[in-house]
Design a protein around this motif. Sequence first.
Motif, PDB file in Angstrom:
ATOM      1  N   UNK A   1       9.069 -39.604 -12.466  1.00  0.00           N
ATOM      2  CA  UNK A   1       8.368 -39.106 -11.274  1.00  0.00           C
ATOM      3  C   UNK A   1       9.366 -38.578 -10.247  1.00  0.00           C
ATOM      4  N   UNK A   2      10.479 -39.320 -10.100  1.00  0.00           N
ATOM      5  CA  UNK A   2      11.485 -38.898  -9.121  1.00  0.00           C
ATOM      6  C   UNK A   2      12.091 -37.566  -9.544  1.00  0.00           C
TER       7      UNK A   2
ATOM      8  N   UNK B   1       9.700 -34.897  -8.819  1.00  0.00           N
ATOM      9  CA  UNK B   1       9.687 -34.598  -7.382  1.00  0.00           C
ATOM     10  C   UNK B   1      10.924 -33.806  -6.992  1.00  0.00           C
ATOM     11  N   UNK B   2      12.075 -34.213  -7.547  1.00  0.00           N
ATOM     12  CA  UNK B   2      13.328 -33.515  -7.214  1.00  0.00           C
ATOM     13  C   UNK B   2      13.256 -32.047  -7.612  1.00  0.00           C
ATOM     14  N   UNK B   3      12.700 -31.806  -8.802  1.00  0.00           N
ATOM     15  CA  UNK B   3      12.627 -30.410  -9.246  1.00  0.00           C
ATOM     16  C   UNK B   3      11.528 -29.654  -8.511  1.00  0.00           C
ATOM     17  N   UNK B   4      10.547 -30.405  -7.975  1.00  0.00           N
ATOM     18  CA  UNK B   4       9.445 -29.730  -7.265  1.00  0.00           C
ATOM     19  C   UNK B   4       9.804 -29.411  -5.818  1.00  0.00           C
ATOM     20  N   UNK B   5      10.867 -30.057  -5.309  1.00  0.00           N
ATOM     21  CA  UNK B   5      11.263 -29.776  -3.926  1.00  0.00           C
ATOM     22  C   UNK B   5      12.180 -28.552  -3.952  1.00  0.00           C
ATOM     23  N   UNK B   6      11.672 -27.423  -3.537  1.00  0.00           N
ATOM     24  CA  UNK B   6      12.458 -26.200  -3.674  1.00  0.00           C
ATOM     25  C   UNK B   6      13.462 -26.020  -2.537  1.00  0.00           C
TER      26      UNK B   6
END
Lengths: 285, 298
Positions: free
Chosen positions: B67-68, B71-76
């Motif tokens: 999940x982390x 999230x890391x890859x989803x935070x542009x």
Amino acid sequence: MGAMTVQVEGLSRRYGNIRALDGVDLTLERGITGLLGPNGAGKTTLLSVLATINEPDAGQVSVFGLNPKDRAERVEIRRRLGYLPQELGYHRHFTVAAFLDYVAILKEIVDRRQRAQEVARVLAAVGMERLGRRKIRTLSGGFRQRLAIAQALLGRPELLILDEPTAGLDTEQRLRFRELLSNLPGDPVIVLSTHQADDIAAICPRVVVVLEGRIHFAGTPAALAETAKGHVWTAERRDERAHMSWRDGDNRWRHIGDRRPADSETAVPTVEDGYLLLSHATGTR
Amino acid sequence: MTRIFDPPEPVAGANRHPSADLLAGYADRGIDEVVAWSVEAHVASCAECRTTVSAHVDGERLARNRSVLLALTAIPDGGWGWRLAWRCGIPDHLLRLVAATSSLRRSWLLAVVGVLTVVTGEAVLVHHLWPPGGVSPHGASAAGLAPFLLFGPLLVLAGVAGAFVPALDPSYRLAVAAPFSSLTLLLVRALSALVAALVPVVCAAFVIPGPVWLPAALLLPSLAVCALALAAVTAVGPVRAVVVSGVLWAVPVVLLALGRSPLETVQSHGQAFCAVVLVVAAGVVFIRRDRLEMGWAR
């Protein structure tokens, strides 16, 4: 004032000639407290004072023993606060994850990995793990509301202030929201305002009825329902003398009032009945 | 160093597998880092050991890590500008705060460029129709610069206003109720917006048919009018502060333009006046900085 909870004494606040809060005394314990009241009753003003946004004209506020009048203590309150405003605007060009990342920074979570952990945690909590990359402008109203709830959970707040959190949620989402609030770790102080009496009955051990800027009831939902005992009936026909009447699920007329309608049966009062009777008694409905 | 293999051979080779204890230690992050690299190199090419390792991994932890990572890859990040600023040493959390500034949005900057194009075009047109020293009415060419001199600093002011006017920040109430210093937030955003608006204004000043010193001459007035607005915010509401500052700039420019000498606003006397305003306003901002903290206000 006590040190461990949220306490408010003699809180007053005016907007021009309108008295939004009028000598409010209130104590919030750990657990969920529901604020019930019509639009314009002063719920949002009360919550914005507790969220350290608006300063009251008069009265005292203590949050975990901290006084928001003091700048350093106000910042400390904000460190422990999760806040969902009634109308939360979004940076619509942001993705879901970027918006949460932004709010996490505002909550002083500076380390990138720690922020990602928090973002992942709250996204999972509201069932949006796979929507991190979605632009906010493409989300439906229900998902936006879930995102709004998610941002309030960032940083594991000890005081969670939720202004109309279930607005825009469908039935299933509202049930999930109730489950989420009921299972929050750490036993935070949660105060939520709502128009939905059934939300209050389902998850709030305490309910506060706010009418015209004053607290008119504070107690358990069962006690609020009890105030309508002997004032609620069901009948085949409508009675014009009732304060309020509507058709229920059995296609019978449910009456709230002071006089028993003809050929009626006494009904078991609900939280909604208690609230409606109280509103009528104070002339706000 | 931990003895990790049954025999004293290399950690992992093509034909040898790490021991079960070692794989368990690798899964629990309980082994030496160098040894972990060797195990990792082997596990990457050995399906049998990958299966063994996965049996030792805590499923919940794995899901959490996944999940982390999601999230890391989803935070542009914000594109090349973001990466450049980050490489220059600006922390990524400050860049995220800047990215939430309305006046740094592409649509806003395009609007700035649009306004500049119009006023620059007007000045160019006037210059060609009534060239200096021609048979034109006296000073017409200089008067043609008036719209640019008026709007240049006002555009910079509008950009900076976008950094602190609540109506331009959709999540203003979240920022107020958050512990992050609102003064820092305001200054970071205001500075970024200032730079972002100044660059096109100064670039346009190079293009416009005016004196060669015009690009430099616009800096001080732009800074002064923005500092004045920030100083005024400590006393009045943000919108009123911006309007007052804008009017205080516009009035002398318009009056001098009517007298066919708008350039005087950015010549020596104007520069001196702007310098005084800048210093005084900066002093007021510094002394009354507590009033720039948001929240707990009536």
